[in-house]
Write a protein that holds these residues in place. Structure first.
Motif, mmCIF file in Angstrom:
data_model
loop_
_atom_site.group_PDB
_atom_site.id
_atom_site.type_symbol
_atom_site.label_atom_id
_atom_site.label_comp_id
_atom_site.label_asym_id
_atom_site.label_seq_id
_atom_site.Cartn_x
_atom_site.Cartn_y
_atom_site.Cartn_z
ATOM 1 N N THR A 53 -20.513 85.516 79.922
ATOM 2 C CA THR A 53 -20.538 84.421 80.903
ATOM 3 C C THR A 53 -21.622 84.593 81.969
ATOM 4 O O THR A 53 -21.828 83.697 82.783
ATOM 5 N N ALA A 54 -22.307 85.733 81.976
ATOM 6 C CA ALA A 54 -23.260 86.037 83.048
ATOM 7 C C ALA A 54 -24.390 85.015 83.136
ATOM 8 O O ALA A 54 -24.773 84.595 84.235
ATOM 9 N N ALA A 55 -24.954 84.603 82.002
ATOM 10 C CA ALA A 55 -26.068 83.651 82.031
ATOM 11 C C ALA A 55 -25.627 82.318 82.623
ATOM 12 O O ALA A 55 -26.345 81.718 83.432
ATOM 13 N N ALA A 56 -24.442 81.846 82.239
ATOM 14 C CA ALA A 56 -23.929 80.588 82.780
ATOM 15 C C ALA A 56 -23.674 80.705 84.278
ATOM 16 O O ALA A 56 -23.946 79.777 85.049
ATOM 17 N N HIS A 57 -23.157 81.850 84.711
ATOM 18 C CA HIS A 57 -22.929 82.077 86.136
ATOM 19 C C HIS A 57 -24.254 82.087 86.895
ATOM 20 O O HIS A 57 -24.362 81.518 87.989
ATOM 21 N N MET A 58 -25.283 82.700 86.319
ATOM 22 C CA MET A 58 -26.610 82.708 86.922
ATOM 23 C C MET A 58 -27.132 81.285 87.092
ATOM 24 O O MET A 58 -27.676 80.920 88.144
ATOM 25 N N LEU A 59 -26.944 80.442 86.077
ATOM 26 C CA LEU A 59 -27.397 79.061 86.152
ATOM 27 C C LEU A 59 -26.665 78.299 87.246
ATOM 28 O O LEU A 59 -27.262 77.473 87.949
ATOM 29 N N CYS A 60 -25.370 78.561 87.395
ATOM 30 C CA CYS A 60 -24.593 77.902 88.439
ATOM 31 C C CYS A 60 -25.140 78.261 89.821
ATOM 32 O O CYS A 60 -25.305 77.383 90.681
ATOM 33 N N LEU A 61 -25.451 79.528 90.031
ATOM 34 C CA LEU A 61 -26.013 79.973 91.308
ATOM 35 C C LEU A 61 -27.386 79.343 91.532
ATOM 36 O O LEU A 61 -27.728 78.926 92.643
ATOM 37 N N LEU A 62 -28.182 79.272 90.476
ATOM 38 C CA LEU A 62 -29.511 78.689 90.561
ATOM 39 C C LEU A 62 -29.420 77.205 90.937
ATOM 40 O O LEU A 62 -30.166 76.726 91.806
ATOM 41 N N ALA A 63 -28.513 76.480 90.284
ATOM 42 C CA ALA A 63 -28.346 75.052 90.573
ATOM 43 C C ALA A 63 -27.843 74.833 91.993
ATOM 44 O O ALA A 63 -28.292 73.921 92.696
ATOM 45 N N ASP A 64 -26.915 75.669 92.429
ATOM 46 C CA ASP A 64 -26.391 75.565 93.779
ATOM 47 C C ASP A 64 -27.499 75.812 94.804
ATOM 48 O O ASP A 64 -27.594 75.111 95.819
ATOM 49 N N HIS A 65 -28.349 76.782 94.536
ATOM 50 C CA HIS A 65 -29.463 77.084 95.444
ATOM 51 C C HIS A 65 -30.427 75.905 95.531
ATOM 52 O O HIS A 65 -31.024 75.653 96.594
ATOM 53 N N ALA A 66 -30.577 75.168 94.433
ATOM 54 C CA ALA A 66 -31.471 74.009 94.403
ATOM 55 C C ALA A 66 -30.823 72.758 94.967
ATOM 56 O O ALA A 66 -31.471 71.703 95.053
ATOM 57 N N GLY A 67 -29.547 72.852 95.346
ATOM 58 C CA GLY A 67 -28.839 71.690 95.872
ATOM 59 C C GLY A 67 -28.362 70.728 94.809
ATOM 60 O O GLY A 67 -28.124 69.546 95.080
ATOM 61 N N GLY A 68 -28.234 71.222 93.580
ATOM 62 C CA GLY A 68 -27.815 70.369 92.473
ATOM 63 C C GLY A 68 -26.543 70.852 91.820
ATOM 64 O O GLY A 68 -25.694 71.463 92.466
ATOM 65 N N GLY A 69 -26.408 70.582 90.535
ATOM 66 C CA GLY A 69 -25.202 70.981 89.827
ATOM 67 C C GLY A 69 -25.368 70.900 88.326
ATOM 68 O O GLY A 69 -26.351 70.353 87.814
ATOM 69 N N LEU A 70 -24.390 71.473 87.622
ATOM 70 C CA LEU A 70 -24.372 71.501 86.165
ATOM 71 C C LEU A 70 -23.085 70.875 85.668
ATOM 72 O O LEU A 70 -22.065 70.879 86.375
ATOM 73 N N GLN A 71 -23.113 70.354 84.465
ATOM 74 C CA GLN A 71 -21.888 69.844 83.857
ATOM 75 C C GLN A 71 -22.010 69.924 82.337
ATOM 76 O O GLN A 71 -23.101 70.075 81.797
ATOM 77 N N TYR A 72 -20.851 69.826 81.677
ATOM 78 C CA TYR A 72 -20.866 69.846 80.215
ATOM 79 C C TYR A 72 -19.722 68.993 79.683
ATOM 80 O O TYR A 72 -18.723 68.757 80.354
ATOM 81 N N GLN A 73 -19.895 68.542 78.457
ATOM 82 C CA GLN A 73 -18.848 67.837 77.718
ATOM 83 C C GLN A 73 -18.864 68.352 76.291
ATOM 84 O O GLN A 73 -19.936 68.535 75.710
ATOM 85 N N LYS A 74 -17.680 68.558 75.727
ATOM 86 C CA LYS A 74 -17.592 69.088 74.367
ATOM 87 C C LYS A 74 -16.586 68.310 73.540
ATOM 88 O O LYS A 74 -15.514 67.954 74.021
ATOM 89 N N SER A 75 -16.965 68.033 72.303
ATOM 90 C CA SER A 75 -16.052 67.494 71.296
ATOM 91 C C SER A 75 -16.214 68.356 70.050
ATOM 92 O O SER A 75 -16.997 69.308 70.028
ATOM 93 N N ASP A 76 -15.475 68.027 68.991
ATOM 94 C CA ASP A 76 -15.604 68.797 67.746
ATOM 95 C C ASP A 76 -16.990 68.662 67.125
ATOM 96 O O ASP A 76 -17.430 69.534 66.373
ATOM 97 N N GLU A 77 -17.680 67.574 67.451
ATOM 98 C CA GLU A 77 -18.958 67.294 66.807
ATOM 99 C C GLU A 77 -20.165 67.465 67.720
ATOM 100 O O GLU A 77 -21.303 67.436 67.240
ATOM 101 N N ALA A 78 -19.974 67.649 69.024
ATOM 102 C CA ALA A 78 -21.136 67.746 69.908
ATOM 103 C C ALA A 78 -20.802 68.479 71.202
ATOM 104 O O ALA A 78 -19.672 68.436 71.695
#
Length: 214
Positions: free
Chosen positions: A179-204
């Protein structure tokens, strides 16, 4: 982030790097041992082919880690997207049965955006355990970067703990090399004043990022 948290994150990222490099480097070592013992010309040629393949995979992974975790592209503020495309193309080729489609509006992207794009692409490749398509888009808008990666294929696999890390919902106990890389991205996005999101289904699996201050 405290100094202790920063050290923990750096340690986990190093663990992830070592984990991912262990297989191709181990294959190189095994191949050299076989080559030293093998006398048959045909088998020796096969050993050379396996060594070449393992060396290429090792180089591809190191290039990814340099851009995705390290000081991407040297000392400039932006990275040529051709570097990112080459790295992702190599990783997808190593994974096999994955077609990559690009929709990049820029020739260069800020370093934070490149890190997000590459890590998203890596997550998408990991999710396509049975192959599929990886669609990657990025553009600069109003001085910030917007990134979308869509991995589509049969039986898409994605660890929800990684999703929690992307959205900033990861507990300290859940921080790991996975999970470290995803946590790093979250910190990076927060520092930039933005955010991350995801959506998952069985096919995508769809991963998105907005980085206003990238």
């Amino acid at each position: 982030m405290t100094n202790s948290d920063a050290i923990d994150l750096a340690s986990m990222l190093c663990s992830r790097l070592c984990h991912d490099m262990l297989s191709p480097v181990g294959a190189l070592s095994n191949g050299l041992e076989l080559l030293a013992e093998e006398k048959d010309p045909e088998m020796r040629q096969r050993c050379f082919e396996l060594l070449e393949q393992s060396a290429q995979i090792s180089a591809d992974k190191l290039k990814f880690f340099r851009l995705a975790y390290g000081a991407a592209g040297g000392f400039g503020d932006a990275v040529d997207v051709s570097e990112a495309k080459a790295v992702v193309g190599a990783l997808a080729s190593d994974a096999k049965r994955i077609a990559v489609n690009w929709a990049l509006a820029e020739e260069r992207l800020p370093k934070p955006a490149v890190k997000v794009l590459l890590n998203f692409a890596h997550m998408g490749i990991d999710a396509l355990v049975r192959g599929g398509t990886l669609d990657i888009g990025a553009e600069m808008r109003d001085g910030g970067a917007e990134i979308v990666v869509r991995a589509a294929g049969p039986k898409v696999a994605f660890d929800e703990t990684i999703g929690a890390a992307l959205e900033g919902n990861l507990s300290k106990q859940q921080l790991s090399s996975r999970t470290a890389a995803a946590h790093m991205l979250c910190l990076l996005a927060d520092h930039a004043g933005g955010g991350l999101q995801y959506q998952k289904s069985d096919e995508a699996l769809v991963l998105g990022a907005v980085l206003p201050g990238a």
